[in-house]
Scaffold this active site. Sequence first.
Site, mmCIF file in Angstrom:
data_model
loop_
_atom_site.group_PDB
_atom_site.id
_atom_site.type_symbol
_atom_site.label_atom_id
_atom_site.label_comp_id
_atom_site.label_asym_id
_atom_site.label_seq_id
_atom_site.Cartn_x
_atom_site.Cartn_y
_atom_site.Cartn_z
ATOM 1 C CG HIS A 41 -1.641 1.351 1.790
ATOM 2 N ND1 HIS A 41 -1.511 2.353 1.967
ATOM 3 C CD2 HIS A 41 -2.344 2.142 0.792
ATOM 4 C CE1 HIS A 41 -1.983 3.481 2.515
ATOM 5 N NE2 HIS A 41 -3.040 3.055 1.488
ATOM 6 C CB SER A 42 0.791 4.084 -0.113
ATOM 7 O OG SER A 42 1.314 5.804 0.217
#
Length: 287
Positions: free
Chosen positions: A101-102
């Site tokens: 994520h991210s």
Amino acid sequence: MSREPEEISLRLPHIELAAQVYGPANGAPVIALHGWLDNAATFARLAPKLQGLRIVAVDFAGHGHSAHRPAGAGYALWDYVHDVLLVAEQLDWPRFSLLGHSMGAIVSVLLAATFPERVQRLALIDGLVPPTIEADGAVATLAEALRGRLALSGKRKPVYPSLERAAQVRQRGVGHVSFEAACLLAQRGLMPVAEGLTWRTDSRLTLTTPMRLTMAHVQAFVMALRCPTQLVLAEQGLLAPREHLTELLAQTAITVHRLPGGHHLHLDDEQGAQLVADCFKAFLSAP
């Protein structure tokens, strides 16, 4: 699958990292990587929905319950890539998939591009490449970063009277999150001090990155990907306004899922987590 993960320590040659483990020991191996200033709890809603997988959600160095890097060291993206490779060695996983994520998605891309023989599949949540800068901006960026480093010793971390107050502040941080999601991150990310609670996170993580990759650099990494890759883009996420992203994705075989929600759609609520799980479960389970 139990929603309560197993807590483990990963003693690498240069640092000790903490991780949360979900799923059966014989499940398909997946290393899960969180975003900047978050921690492994970012997968608290999603991981239990990816049944049958062996998911090791790592706290990056300087985050969560992991150790901080020693004095004088930094937190470059490629240092995280090195850490993840050593985590895989300790787990005795010659091949594995990555769920990122991210910032964790960015680290996953760098690793999969440079070590294609190690990464089986790539599942990315609202992240693909880091912010870039061209050569003419490098001098000012380095100067800003070094000034920040020199001033860091005079700064103090904020202290909160309660977890709930810290979670309220986290809601307004990078990538707005729901209060419930902020509480999950805060439970793992806070530590007690004399006056209340403060973040475990290494303060150096808030400094400007000294040197950034150029657009040509990130294009080279993305084009070097060889494993099947799927990307969830949040409609109200951080990637939505970046115009160059559409052009870059058009040159690849990456499968893109556009889902409602913000940058932390996989953590904000159960519905968002289920939508992301529906995208990735069969994909990550495939041989």
